[in-house]
Enzyme design. Structure first.
Site, short mmCIF file in Angstrom:
data_model
loop_
_atom_site.label_atom_id
_atom_site.label_comp_id
_atom_site.label_asym_id
_atom_site.label_seq_id
_atom_site.Cartn_x
_atom_site.Cartn_y
_atom_site.Cartn_z
N HIS A 109 0.82 -1.21 0.00
CA HIS A 109 0.00 0.00 0.00
C HIS A 109 0.86 1.27 0.00
O HIS A 109 0.99 1.94 -1.02
CB HIS A 109 -0.95 -0.04 1.21
CG HIS A 109 -1.91 1.10 1.27
ND1 HIS A 109 -2.53 1.49 2.43
CD2 HIS A 109 -2.36 1.95 0.31
CE1 HIS A 109 -3.32 2.52 2.19
NE2 HIS A 109 -3.23 2.81 0.91
N HIS A 141 1.29 4.98 -2.81
CA HIS A 141 1.44 6.37 -2.35
C HIS A 141 2.83 6.93 -2.64
O HIS A 141 2.98 8.00 -3.26
CB HIS A 141 1.16 6.46 -0.85
CG HIS A 141 -0.28 6.35 -0.50
ND1 HIS A 141 -1.07 7.44 -0.23
CD2 HIS A 141 -1.09 5.26 -0.37
CE1 HIS A 141 -2.30 7.05 0.05
NE2 HIS A 141 -2.34 5.72 -0.02
N HIS A 190 -3.97 0.64 -6.24
CA HIS A 190 -4.33 1.29 -4.98
C HIS A 190 -5.71 0.85 -4.51
O HIS A 190 -5.91 0.56 -3.31
CB HIS A 190 -4.27 2.80 -5.10
CG HIS A 190 -4.61 3.51 -3.82
ND1 HIS A 190 -5.84 4.11 -3.61
CD2 HIS A 190 -3.91 3.65 -2.67
CE1 HIS A 190 -5.87 4.61 -2.38
NE2 HIS A 190 -4.73 4.36 -1.78
N ASN A 206 -6.58 -0.84 -0.83
CA ASN A 206 -7.03 0.20 0.08
C ASN A 206 -8.48 0.08 0.51
O ASN A 206 -8.79 0.11 1.69
CB ASN A 206 -6.81 1.59 -0.52
CG ASN A 206 -7.18 2.70 0.45
OD1 ASN A 206 -6.47 2.94 1.42
ND2 ASN A 206 -8.31 3.34 0.22
N ILE A 231 -7.01 9.09 -0.96
CA ILE A 231 -7.26 8.81 0.46
C ILE A 231 -6.21 7.84 0.96
O ILE A 231 -5.69 7.04 0.17
CB ILE A 231 -8.67 8.22 0.71
CG1 ILE A 231 -8.98 8.06 2.20
CG2 ILE A 231 -8.84 6.92 -0.02
CD1 ILE A 231 -9.10 9.33 2.96
#
Length: 515
Positions: free
Chosen positions: A173, A178, A365, A369, A515
């Site tokens: 993740h 990110h 993602h 997530n 997010i």
């Protein structure tokens, strides 16, 4: 809300079949690998970490798969799979054990692919390196038929799940989506004009990512923050993420087909759908992900070929070349000389690069997530750390006696504490939430794309394919032959359904990491 689907099977988290199923259709489908070499062996320095040979022997495994085949046959026929957190975690064991109220092991978990396409757990190995003047300690736990063995197996699974939770959060993740997206964003804004067609193609995939990463560094992955206080490997979390980047991250392996091939979960096959033959046919993440990957790649191909009909336009585009050069040499300065970086000379090169970036920001993602609350909020299903050692590792008389008298108490002691579990539940609710103004992949056309009739038509084709994907996923989840996504008490796999209403839904693929 997806989490309530489990209400039909309150003990789903206890079951071996669910433990195995979630490696293919859960929150972290990026770790399961094919076993290709035997015996299993560590690559760490044995002078520091003890004997490299695994305690999972041929005899132990053949005891478990007796009547099916030998270990050599199982490897040859692609029937053995592994979650391997041994070498990544072992260097942290002694350091993490200095933190009050937590412990750590290196771990290996072996699975067998059954004739009905599901995985069966065979063995868990937990290892402690030499420390405090004691030699290396390791033990193997098996599904068994006596009460003590059953509870030891459950405790071993809790440790493995804590390892998987930490790896999921910090590598699958945080690192691979990110963090890895930041160099793309910075280079795009520094090197490409806002009028550049590639800037306009990428722009929606970068919305809010720098902002959410800044917030994460303030409250999630900060020193003493929620990740360090509630996930393995504690205060070494970001160092662990950095080491995983150094040892594992390659741009060319972020493409979904390349990732699957690198883990032995697929091989190239021109006659198969998507040009890949999966090692496990019913692999929900891969099956849905490849449909999404193909749709993204076709859209990107239409777009790139429209603006770059021949290779000379790629090589002569100074902005584009500067963009790719900055991603490699400044965004990843420590890896700039690696031979695996793609070259950028042809439209085909650019299509592969852009598709990979878009996939990471959208499909990858979303897959790791938006199911966090559904799979992780009920902490026994995915404990994020382990607080106590195994009862078999040099136990005190009192500890062993308590374990034998009340084994469920030992399991609860091993799980995160009440305050940790409450904190995790709250944060996973936030992370799994779609805002009311979420922008989903292929839902609405960008103003810049609608200016050109060809691009507008290509986008409408892309949008239509994503709507088809919604129906395909529903059909797959209703198919009783697909036992990794359909069955008594089984949660349907919806993480790659492109569209979603607001809130915690366990589905929806936004354009960007917002997010």
């Amino acid at each position: 809300m997806v989490v309530f689907t489990y209400a039909g099977d309150k003990f789903f988290w206890f079951r071996d079949e669910e433990f195995a199923r979630q490696t293919l259709a859960g929150l972290n489908p990026y770790s399961i690998k094919l076993v290709t070499e035997w015996p299993l062996k560590s690559q760490l320095d044995p002078k520091i970490y003890g004997p490299a040979e695994s305690a999972i022997t041929t005899e132990l495994i053949e005891q478990e798969i007796k009547g099916f085949m030998t270990v050599n046959e199982a490897i040859k026929r692609k029937k053995l799979f592994i979650l391997d957190y041994h070498d990544l975690l072992l260097p942290y064991v002694s350091k993490v054990r200095e933190i009050k109220g937590t412990t750590l092991y290196g771990s290996r978990t072996l699975f067998f692919l059954t004739p009905n396409g599901t995985l069966r757990p065979l063995a868990i190995e937990l290892t402690r390196p030499p420390m405090d003047g004691k030699p290396q300690w390791k033990d193997v736990y098996l599904p068994t038929w006596d009460a003590t063995g059953v509870w030891l197996w459950r405790l071993a699974k809790a440790h493995v799940l804590a390892h998987d939770s930490g790896y999921h959060q910090l590598v699958s993740h945080w690192l691979r989506t990110h963090c890895a997206t930041e160099p793309y964003i910075i280079a795009t804004n520094r090197q490409l004009s806002v009028m550049h067609p590639i800037y306009r193609l990428l722009h929606p995939h970068f919305r809010y990512t720098m902002e959410i990463n800044a917030l994460a560094r303030e409250a999630l992955v900060n020193a003493g923050g929620i990740i360090e206080s509630s996930f393995s490997p504690g205060k070494y979390s970001l160092e662990f993420s950095s080491v995983a980047y150094d040892k594992q991250w390659q741009f060319n392996l972020q493409a979904l087909p390349a990732d699957l091939i690198s883990r032995g979960m697929a091989v190239e096959d021109p006659t198969a759908p998507h040009g890949l033959k999966l090692s496990i046919e019913d692999y929900p993440f891969a099956n849905d992900g490849l449909l999404l990957w193909d749709a993204i790649k076709d859209w990107v191909s239409d777009y790139v070929n429209h603006y770059y009909p021949n290779p000379s336009l790629i090589t002569s585009d100074q902005e584009l070349q500067a963009w790719w050069n900055e991603i490699r040499t400044e965004g990843h300065a420590d890896k700039k000389d690696e031979p695996w970086w793609p070259v950028l000379k042809t439209p085909k090169d650019l299509i592969e690069i852009i598709t990979t970036i878009v996939w990471v920001a959208s499909g990858h993602h979303a897959a790791v997530n938006f199911g966090q609350y559904a799979y992780g909020a009920y902490f026994p299903n995915r404990p994020t750390l382990a607080r106590t050692n195994m009862p078999t590792e040099e136990p005190s008389e009192e500890f062993l006696e308590n374990f034998l008298k009340k084994p469920e108490g030992a399991l609860l002691q091993c799980f995160p504490s009440q305050i940790q579990a409450t904190r995790i539940m709250a944060i996973l609710d936030v992370l799994s939430n779609h805002s009311p103004d979420e922008e989903y992949l292929g839902e609405k056309i960008e103003p810049a794309w609608s200016e050109d009739k060809f691009i507008k038509g290509a986008f409408e084709k892309f949008s239509g394919r994503l709507k088809e994907l919604e129906g395909t996923i529903d059909e797959r989840n209703a198919n009783r032959d697909l036992k990794n996504r359909n069955g008594a008490g089984v949660v349907p796999y919806e993480l790659l359904k492109p569209f979603s209403p607001p809130g915690v839904t366990g589905k929806g693929v936004p354009y960007s990491i917002s997010i």
